[in-house]
Enzyme design. Structure first.
Site, PDB file in Angstrom:
ATOM      1  CD  GLU A  25      -3.873  -3.137  -4.838  1.00 18.71           C
ATOM      2  OE1 GLU A  25      -4.958  -3.377  -5.416  1.00 18.71           O
ATOM      3  OE2 GLU A  25      -3.683  -2.123  -4.141  1.00 18.71           O
ATOM      4  CE  LYS A 160      -4.774   8.255  -5.551  1.00 12.82           C
ATOM      5  NZ  LYS A 160      -4.689   6.783  -5.504  1.00 12.82           N
TER       6      LYS A 160
HETATM    7  N1  PSU Z   1      -6.285   3.556  -3.584  1.00 17.54           N
HETATM    8  C1  PSU Z   1      -5.368   3.888  -4.501  1.00 17.54           C
HETATM    9  N2  PSU Z   1      -5.168   3.064  -5.565  1.00 17.54           N
HETATM   10  C2  PSU Z   1      -5.879   1.906  -5.723  1.00 17.54           C
HETATM   11  C3  PSU Z   1      -6.837   1.566  -4.719  1.00 17.54           C
HETATM   12  C4  PSU Z   1      -7.010   2.410  -3.681  1.00 17.54           C
HETATM   13  O1  PSU Z   1      -4.735   4.900  -4.359  1.00 17.54           O
HETATM   14  O2  PSU Z   1      -5.686   1.188  -6.706  1.00 17.54           O
HETATM   15  C5  PSU Z   1      -7.587   0.279  -4.845  1.00 17.54           C
HETATM   16  C6  PSU Z   1      -6.960  -0.791  -3.920  1.00 17.54           C
HETATM   17  O3  PSU Z   1      -7.051  -2.044  -4.548  1.00 17.54           O
HETATM   18  C7  PSU Z   1      -7.856  -0.745  -2.700  1.00 17.54           C
HETATM   19  C8  PSU Z   1      -9.192  -0.493  -3.355  1.00 17.54           C
HETATM   20  O4  PSU Z   1      -7.845  -1.925  -1.941  1.00 17.54           O
HETATM   21  O5  PSU Z   1      -8.929   0.444  -4.385  1.00 17.54           O
HETATM   22  C9  PSU Z   1     -10.216   0.046  -2.386  1.00 17.54           C
HETATM   23  O6  PSU Z   1     -11.465   0.037  -2.996  1.00 17.54           O
HETATM   24  P1  PSU Z   1     -12.763   0.322  -2.130  1.00 17.54           P
HETATM   25  O7  PSU Z   1     -12.617   1.754  -1.695  1.00 17.54           O
HETATM   26  O8  PSU Z   1     -13.907   0.104  -3.052  1.00 17.54           O
HETATM   27  O9  PSU Z   1     -12.717  -0.652  -0.984  1.00 17.54           O
END
Ligand code: PSU
Ligand code: MN
Length: 304
Positions: A25, A160
């Site tokens: 990603e 996390k």
């Molecule tokens: N969790 C991490 N590192 C990240 C992300 C999540 O530990 O970089 C990023 C990923 O791209 C994940 C996104 O898909 O954040 C999720 O964002 P949201 O909670 O806004 O859906």
């Protein structure tokens, strides 16, 4: 949908030959890590995938084109632009494509583009999930809905503890998304190998995981799988430190009124800041560890 997609020559060649390919990603590059570690990590991860016999396909949107496979120069564009690049989940794709902008793809958007390209295995750091306090904020990552419907396996180090891991697990269960632990009974919590949650199944070899995926999709059970791979012990953080830093970051997000798509990147950057970069080292190492496992799973998938 393919008229919108550019598959790089290396990725196209591997796919045509039935060779293993691993998707990566780009939100992790633009919004998940600071420059220049983000660019270095993105390239190191690609290298690890090649060393383990697979072809890396970093996924993003450049000038409105969906990309599966980036050059180093293209990785640098996203890495240097950082959070000025649009963080792109499922709902953001049409805007970014129609307006010919750059987009950094989240787990959800990366799964969509990987599936379009015919890539079944994807390595990242952590998935989005159900946020703490979601019972009032309704903040549930679109990653979970994508896992419910798109046939891509996501190798990650769990989620996390900025998230509510118990609710994340319940949500995935409701939508039929299996959580497979790689040599673990416990759901890892990204910086730590343990949490108070279990995985659904513990599988101990890449081949067993490949069998599991093949069986799921052969049965017509559409949707993704979470492959939870604990951070290597030597890079894990102590639970007391990480718990403290995460509570602090959550309090700061509340004080500053951070909501919506800004929440996850804000929490990640505060955690990095409050650990003086120690958490960044852990983050980099766990992504590398996931890349290796993903390449091995992809290799076994292709052998079936
Ligand atoms: N969790 C991490 N590192 C990240 C992300 C999540 O530990 O970089 C990023 C990923 O791209 C994940 C996104 O898909 O954040 C999720 O964002 P949201 O909670 O806004 O859906
Ligand atoms: Mn959200």
């Amino acid at each position: 949908m393919t008229p919108y997609l550019d598959i790089s020559p290396a990725v196209a060649k591997a796919l045509a030959a039935g060779q293993p390919v691993v998707a990566l990603e780009s939100t992790i590059i633009s919004h998940g890590m600071p420059w220049p570690q983000n660019a270095e990590t993105a390239k190191r991860v690609e290298h690890i995938i090649r060393d383990n016999g697979a072809t890396p396909a970093t996924i993003a949107i450049l000038n409105g084109r969906l990309k599966a496979g980036l050059s180093h120069e293209e990785i640098d564009i996203l890495a240097q632009a950082g959070s000025s690049v649009i963080k792109c989940s499922r709902r953001d794709l049409p805007f970014v494509v129609a307006n010919k902008q750059h987009g950094a793809t989240t787990v959800a958007a990366t799964m969509i583009i990987a599936a379009m390209a015919g890539i079944q295995v994807f390595a990242t750091g952590g998935i989005g999930g159900v946020h703490r306090g979601a019972e009032t904020s309704f903040d549930i990552s679109a990653d979970l809905q994508e896992l419910a419907q798109t046939n891509v396996a996501v190798v990650c180090a769990g989620a996390k503890s900025i998230l509510d891991l118990a609710l994340t697990r319940e949500y995935l269960e409701t939508y039929g998304v299996p959580i497979v632990g790689y040599n673990t009974q416990q759901l890892p919590a990204f910086y730590t190998r343990e949490s108070n949650q279990t995985v659904d199944y513990n599988l101990t070899t890449p081949n067993q995981i490949a069998d599991f995926l093949t069986t799921k999709w052969d049965l017509g059970l559409d949707g993704g799988v979470v492959i939870a791979n604990p951070i290597p012990q030597e890079f894990a953080m102590t639970k007391t430190l990480i718990d403290k830093v995460i509570s602090q970051a959550l309090a700061e997000a509340r004080e500053r009124g951070i909501t919506g798509k800004d929440t996850t990147p804000f929490l990640l950057s505060q955690v990095t800041k409050h650990t003086e970069g120690k958490s960044l080292v852990s983050n980099i190492e766990l992504v590398c560890n996931n890349a290796q496992l993903a390449a091995n799973i992809a290799s076994h998938l292709r052998q079936k």
